[in-house]
Design a protein around this motif. Structure first.
Motif, mmCIF file in Angstrom:
data_model
loop_
_atom_site.group_PDB
_atom_site.id
_atom_site.type_symbol
_atom_site.label_atom_id
_atom_site.label_comp_id
_atom_site.label_asym_id
_atom_site.label_seq_id
_atom_site.Cartn_x
_atom_site.Cartn_y
_atom_site.Cartn_z
ATOM 1 N N VAL B 24 0.847 -1.204 0.000
ATOM 2 C CA VAL B 24 0.000 0.000 0.000
ATOM 3 C C VAL B 24 0.877 1.245 0.000
ATOM 4 C CG1 VAL B 24 -1.652 1.329 1.342
ATOM 5 C CG2 VAL B 24 -1.964 -1.135 1.076
ATOM 6 N N ALA B 25 1.949 1.226 0.802
ATOM 7 C CA ALA B 25 2.833 2.381 0.863
ATOM 8 C C ALA B 25 3.456 2.653 -0.504
ATOM 9 C CB ALA B 25 3.922 2.142 1.904
ATOM 10 N N VAL B 26 3.920 1.590 -1.181
ATOM 11 C CA VAL B 26 4.522 1.762 -2.514
ATOM 12 C C VAL B 26 3.499 2.380 -3.462
ATOM 13 C CG1 VAL B 26 5.344 0.512 -4.542
ATOM 14 C CG2 VAL B 26 6.227 -0.072 -2.290
ATOM 15 N N ILE B 27 2.254 1.866 -3.392
ATOM 16 C CA ILE B 27 1.217 2.374 -4.298
ATOM 17 C C ILE B 27 0.968 3.859 -4.038
ATOM 18 C CG2 ILE B 27 -1.253 2.236 -4.791
ATOM 19 C CD1 ILE B 27 -1.033 -0.785 -4.395
ATOM 20 N N VAL B 28 0.849 4.223 -2.745
ATOM 21 C CA VAL B 28 0.532 5.621 -2.418
ATOM 22 C C VAL B 28 1.683 6.530 -2.837
ATOM 23 C CG1 VAL B 28 0.141 7.219 -0.518
ATOM 24 C CG2 VAL B 28 -1.031 5.011 -0.553
ATOM 25 N N VAL B 29 2.905 6.141 -2.457
ATOM 26 C CA VAL B 29 4.064 6.985 -2.783
ATOM 27 C C VAL B 29 4.230 7.088 -4.295
ATOM 28 C CG1 VAL B 29 6.575 7.157 -2.620
ATOM 29 C CG2 VAL B 29 5.244 6.484 -0.624
ATOM 30 N N GLY B 30 4.128 5.934 -4.966
ATOM 31 C CA GLY B 30 4.291 5.916 -6.421
ATOM 32 C C GLY B 30 3.256 6.772 -7.109
ATOM 33 N N SER B 31 2.003 6.655 -6.702
ATOM 34 C CA SER B 31 0.940 7.436 -7.340
ATOM 35 C C SER B 31 1.179 8.921 -7.128
ATOM 36 C CB SER B 31 -0.422 7.047 -6.765
ATOM 37 O OG SER B 31 -0.600 5.665 -6.829
ATOM 38 N N ALA B 32 1.549 9.284 -5.886
ATOM 39 C CA ALA B 32 1.783 10.695 -5.594
ATOM 40 C C ALA B 32 2.928 11.220 -6.460
ATOM 41 C CB ALA B 32 2.102 10.869 -4.116
ATOM 42 N N LEU B 306 -3.985 0.961 -15.519
ATOM 43 C CA LEU B 306 -3.555 2.129 -14.753
ATOM 44 C C LEU B 306 -2.317 1.828 -13.912
ATOM 45 C CD1 LEU B 306 -6.890 3.533 -13.327
ATOM 46 C CD2 LEU B 306 -5.196 4.843 -14.568
ATOM 47 N N GLY B 307 -2.268 0.613 -13.378
ATOM 48 C CA GLY B 307 -1.256 0.270 -12.388
ATOM 49 C C GLY B 307 0.163 0.656 -12.766
ATOM 50 N N PRO B 308 0.683 0.127 -13.892
ATOM 51 C CA PRO B 308 2.098 0.382 -14.184
ATOM 52 C C PRO B 308 2.389 1.870 -14.311
ATOM 53 C CG PRO B 308 1.206 -1.260 -15.676
ATOM 54 C CD PRO B 308 0.062 -0.713 -14.904
ATOM 55 N N ASN B 309 1.485 2.589 -14.972
ATOM 56 C CA ASN B 309 1.778 3.993 -15.224
ATOM 57 C C ASN B 309 1.515 4.868 -14.007
ATOM 58 O OD1 ASN B 309 2.506 3.629 -18.010
ATOM 59 N ND2 ASN B 309 0.366 3.154 -18.349
ATOM 60 N N LEU B 310 0.561 4.454 -13.167
ATOM 61 C CA LEU B 310 0.249 5.282 -12.000
ATOM 62 C C LEU B 310 1.172 4.948 -10.832
ATOM 63 C CD1 LEU B 310 -1.624 7.350 -10.663
ATOM 64 C CD2 LEU B 310 -3.156 5.496 -10.080
ATOM 65 N N PHE B 311 1.328 3.647 -10.518
ATOM 66 C CA PHE B 311 2.065 3.272 -9.307
ATOM 67 C C PHE B 311 3.575 3.320 -9.513
ATOM 68 C CE2 PHE B 311 -1.646 0.126 -8.568
ATOM 69 C CZ PHE B 311 -2.497 1.177 -8.284
ATOM 70 N N LEU B 312 4.029 2.890 -10.691
ATOM 71 C CA LEU B 312 5.460 2.636 -10.838
ATOM 72 C C LEU B 312 6.213 3.728 -11.584
ATOM 73 C CD1 LEU B 312 5.418 -1.175 -11.632
ATOM 74 C CD2 LEU B 312 5.789 -0.053 -9.455
ATOM 75 N N ASP B 313 5.517 4.461 -12.443
ATOM 76 C CA ASP B 313 6.216 5.444 -13.265
ATOM 77 C C ASP B 313 6.926 6.475 -12.395
ATOM 78 O OD1 ASP B 313 6.975 5.943 -15.768
ATOM 79 O OD2 ASP B 313 5.255 7.174 -16.334
ATOM 80 N N GLY B 314 6.221 6.958 -11.375
ATOM 81 C CA GLY B 314 6.775 7.995 -10.522
ATOM 82 C C GLY B 314 7.961 7.517 -9.702
ATOM 83 N N LEU B 315 8.054 6.196 -9.495
ATOM 84 C CA LEU B 315 9.168 5.660 -8.706
ATOM 85 C C LEU B 315 10.407 5.448 -9.557
ATOM 86 C CD1 LEU B 315 7.202 3.006 -6.638
ATOM 87 C CD2 LEU B 315 7.947 5.250 -5.892
ATOM 88 N N GLY B 316 10.299 5.758 -10.837
ATOM 89 C CA GLY B 316 11.460 5.618 -11.709
ATOM 90 C C GLY B 316 11.754 4.184 -12.093
ATOM 91 N N VAL B 317 10.744 3.305 -12.031
ATOM 92 C CA VAL B 317 10.952 1.917 -12.450
ATOM 93 C C VAL B 317 11.061 1.898 -13.975
ATOM 94 C CG1 VAL B 317 9.920 -0.375 -12.531
ATOM 95 C CG2 VAL B 317 9.653 1.041 -10.497
ATOM 96 N N PRO B 318 12.130 1.320 -14.543
ATOM 97 C CA PRO B 318 12.220 1.297 -16.004
ATOM 98 C C PRO B 318 11.203 0.322 -16.611
ATOM 99 C CG PRO B 318 14.070 0.144 -15.023
ATOM 100 C CD PRO B 318 13.280 0.715 -13.886
ATOM 101 N N SER B 319 10.665 0.673 -17.763
ATOM 102 C CA SER B 319 9.682 -0.141 -18.488
ATOM 103 C C SER B 319 8.601 -0.727 -17.576
ATOM 104 C CB SER B 319 10.338 -1.303 -19.231
ATOM 105 O OG SER B 319 11.586 -0.972 -19.687
#
Lengths: 410, 353
Positions: B24-32, B306-319
């Motif tokens: 949940v923390a990863v999702i919230v931080v990543g989305s923000a 939505l998941g990959p682009n919302l949760f992970l994009d902001g965390l700088g996860v490649p692809s």
């Protein structure tokens, strides 16, 4: 004392007997094994290709290359009939392992042609190498397979296909110099082939002065590419390079035309989807797009004969770009077998496995359809000539690949 | 001894909650982080949601088959993905013939109706045959037996169709009516996705009403609650089970055509991935529960899109889009940690208890 003398007598007798048949055994010794073929038995060559599923055109195309090579030999080598067997390798790692394991268990196989996809080769080649076999790939292009530091697990591996280092650079040069594009994005599917190819493309493109807006990835089984394309569109690239395979490539091509901001982006694929099947998958969306692929117009004069034979035997044009590489791979293997095979007094054929490997790696200036092949110590045998092709509406309508390149780097 | 078990259990529990909290923390931080990056505009988010809904409604339609069969027979029908494949693969040849004759061009709606009917009929026939040949003889066998049979049937059907139609793939022809997009002010929706979402919603609403309001629906519900009592009440149990398979086959066939219209390519292995996803959706929503399957399907589609682009994009996860399956399955794990019966599963559990 008496018994000792008797024992030494027995030992002496054994030695004499073994010496009598000894020279024969010694002459056909080989570090990793000898294949013995009695008169009347066939010389078994195996393929491991993707001959089922959506990427089957690649495997069928290369398999036909071998079949025509066998025909050109009259179906015989040193008076022994050539028998072709094979396994489907599914264009993924699991399929590569399954095919290699099954084939490695068959001691009659002398040499193999394959695999098709680099993902199959990565785990499959070590299995074959350990079994003492040698395989020549007509279509693996991932650089690490012939890297000088690839290790002994790949000692039984060579290829007649070009290294991705060549193709990725040609595609980048085309994009930057010919299309005058400065912003590009790439998609790969996690396969060693696509990942390496797009990496070389991106590296060369940046070196030339361009910008890479995104390096995205999909899974080969994905069907919904719209989210990833929307993400790519947000970076506003002018060209999208996606050197993946037919199924996923078809989805990307079709859906790129449907995603806002991607309609005008130039699309470019590679040889993995340079096939009429790709036109079936992508439909009209493929019109105008580019492919980097081997330059058929630079092939040897014999290629025209090959195409005639292909047309006669299968009633259609080649299905993918690697039939000639498969033909050359087979011919290289046949030449090496002819060089190392030894005939016993009773007509039995002995082929040393290490000797066969050595002979293949020693291939020099071999006149093949794809050019003059010379194998490097790490197994790269290709004489790579890569060109860029553009798809026309007629290509898609009639499901035929373009014949003349629109651009070549040389 | 008992205390030790309890201790280890609580350890597992706390580990699960910790994992859940971390995700949940990863999702919230990543989305923000993604939202503050400002790479995507409202139009992009709207697109992601529509893509997710279209994909999710297909998952939902397939999930219905899994969940209904589970509800009535307490088994996972792993051959359902082949029921999904058989219809559109067969109908593809009809579609190609219609396209060659020009009928598809002149009468697109009629042609589509023909394609749907053929696909649904083939899928239904396969589903009913499967029930009759593979599952009914094993009705009284232990629960693991029909499960393994289902996996065998799945392989059998895959390779039967490979034998029938070849190992390559076929592509649905273009239907001009469904190409292009509608513009809603600044927003743009693909026609095909509107059709898919509407058709799926319509079918699901119809099915829900059928199960809730009609006599047959009531009988199916009765059988799924208790077969023996239902039989004592004079309900034809076998007949209801066959009807369940008919409904599952029809919705799978329809879902298959919608899928094929959206993605075009059909081949003998096409059912595998959507089948697994739909099964996940059914578990996500609470297996055995019909609205749960619908909800689970839409949820899964939205998470994938939505998941990959919302949760992970902001965390700088490649692809990040490569990880969309991982995200979908992590969501399943999350739901199972916090609600082991699935989103709507509890109501069912009460009823069964």
């Amino acid at each position: 004392m008496k018994s000792l003398r008797l024992l030494s007598l027995v030992i002496l007798a054994t030695m004499l007997v073994s010496a009598a048949c000894g020279p024969k055994a010694v002459a056909y010794e080989d570090k990793i094994g000898v294949v013995t073929i009695k008169p009347g038995e066939p010389i078994v060559i195996a393929y491991w290709f993707v001959v089922a599923g959506p990427d089957a055109s690649l495997g069928t195309d290369t398999k036909r290359g071998i079949e025509i090579a066998i025909d050109d030999k009259g179906g015989k080598l040193l008076g022994f009939p050539i028998k072709l067997i094979g396994e489907d390798s599914a264009c993924n790692a699991e399929g590569g392992v399954a095919a290699a394991t099954k084939l490695a268990a068959n001691p009659a196989i002398i040499a193999l042609v394959g695999s098709n996809c680099s993902s199959e080769a990565r785990p499959g080649v070590p299995i074959l190498t350990k079994a003492g076999m040698v395989t020549v790939s007509p279509s693996n292009t991932a650089p690490f397979l012939t890297d000088p530091n690839r290790g002994p697990d790949y000692a039984g591996y060579l290829r007649t296909a070009h290294n991705d280092k060549v193709q990725g650079a040609v595609a980048a040069e085309f994009a930057y110099k010919q299309m005058k594009v400065t912003k590009a994005a790439t998609i790969h599917d996690g396969s060693p082939y696509a990942e390496a190819l797009q990496a070389v493309f991106a590296e060369t493109f940046k070196k030339l002065g361009g910008t890479i807006t995104a390096q995205e990835a999909v899974a080969p089984t994905d069907t919904d590419m719209r989210p990833v394309l929307t993400k790519i569109a947000a970076g506003k690239p002018e060209l999208l390079y996606y050197p993946i395979f037919i199924a996923a490539g078809g989805h990307v091509t079709r859906q790129a035309k449907q995603v806002a901001g991607m309609e005008k982006v130039t699309l470019m694929g590679a040889d993995g989807m340079f096939s009429p099947d790709f036109y079936k998958a992508a439909g009209d969306a493929a019109v105008g797009m580019y492919h980097s692929s081997p330059d058929f117009s630079a092939f040897a004069a014999g290629y025209k004969d090959f195409l005639d034979k292909h047309q006669k035997k299968y009633g259609e044009k080649p299905l993918a770009p690697f039939h000639a590489h498969a033909y050359d791979a087979s011919m290289m293997i046949f030449a090496a077998i002819e060089k190392v095979a030894k005939k016993g007094p009773d007509g039995t054929l002995y082929i040393g496995r290490q000797a066969l490997r050595d002979a293949l790696f020693a291939t020099k200036d071999f006149k093949g359809l794809t050019g003059n092949l010379t194998c490097s110590p790490s197994g790269d045998c290709a004489d790579p000539r890569i060109a860029v092709y553009q798809t026309t509406a007629d290509n898609v309508k009639n499901l035929v690949m373009p014949e003349t390149p629109t651009w070549k780097p040389y | 001894m008992l205390r030790r078990v309890l201790e280890s259990l609580s350890l597992t529990d706390s580990f699960m909650w910790l994992t859940g909290g971390a995700i949940v923390a990863v999702i919230v931080v990543g989305s923000a982080a993604t939202l503050s990056m400002g790479r995507y505009s409202g139009r992009h988010w709207f697109d992601f949601i529509i893509f997710g809904l279209a994909q999710g409604s297909i998952y939902a339609l397939i999930a219905l088959g899994y969940t209904m069969v589970y509800g009535i027979l307490r088994m996972i029908n792993f051959a359902h993905s082949e029921i999904f494949m058989s219809g559109p693969y067969t109908a593809c040849y009809v579609a190609m013939a219609l396209s060659r004759s020009g009928f598809l061009e002149s009468q697109p709606i009629l042609s589509l109706a023909v394609i749907f009917i053929v696909a649904m009929a083939v899928s239904t026939v396969i589903a009913v045959l499967l029930e009759r040949i593979a599952y009914r003889p094993l009705r009284t066998a232990p629960r693991l037996v029909p499960l393994i049979t289902a996996i065998g049937a799945s392989f059998f059907l895959q390779y039967t169709f490979r034998g029938l139609y070849g190992s390559g793939f076929q592509a649905y022809p273009d239907i001009r009516m469904l190409q292009g997009a509608w513009l809603l002010g600044p927003l743009r929706i693909l026609k095909i996705q509107v059709v898919v979402i509407l058709a799926a919603a319509l079918m699901m609403a119809g099915l829900y009403l059928f199960i809730q309001r009609t006599r047959i629906g009531k009988a199916i519900r009765a059988v799924s609650e208790d077969k023996e009592i239902a039989a004592l009440m004079g309900i034809d149990v076998d007949g209801m089970i066959v009807r369940t398979f008919v409904i599952g086959g029809m919705s799978a066939g329809a879902a298959g055509v919608l899928y094929a219209l959206m993605y075009r390519q059909v081949h003998f292995f096409m059912g595998f991935i959507p089948g697994i996803k739909a099964f996940t959706a059914a578990v996500l929503g609470g297996i055995g529960n019909i609205p749960g399957a619908m909800l689970g399907g839409v949820f899964l589609g939205l998470f994938e899109s939505l998941g990959p682009n919302l949760f992970l994009d902001g965390l700088g996860v490649p692809s990040p889009n490569q990880l969309k399956d991982a995200i979908a399955f992590i969501m399943l794990v999350m739901v199972l940690i916090f609600r082991p019966t699935g989103i709507l599963g509890e109501r069912l559990a009460e009823k069964k208890a």
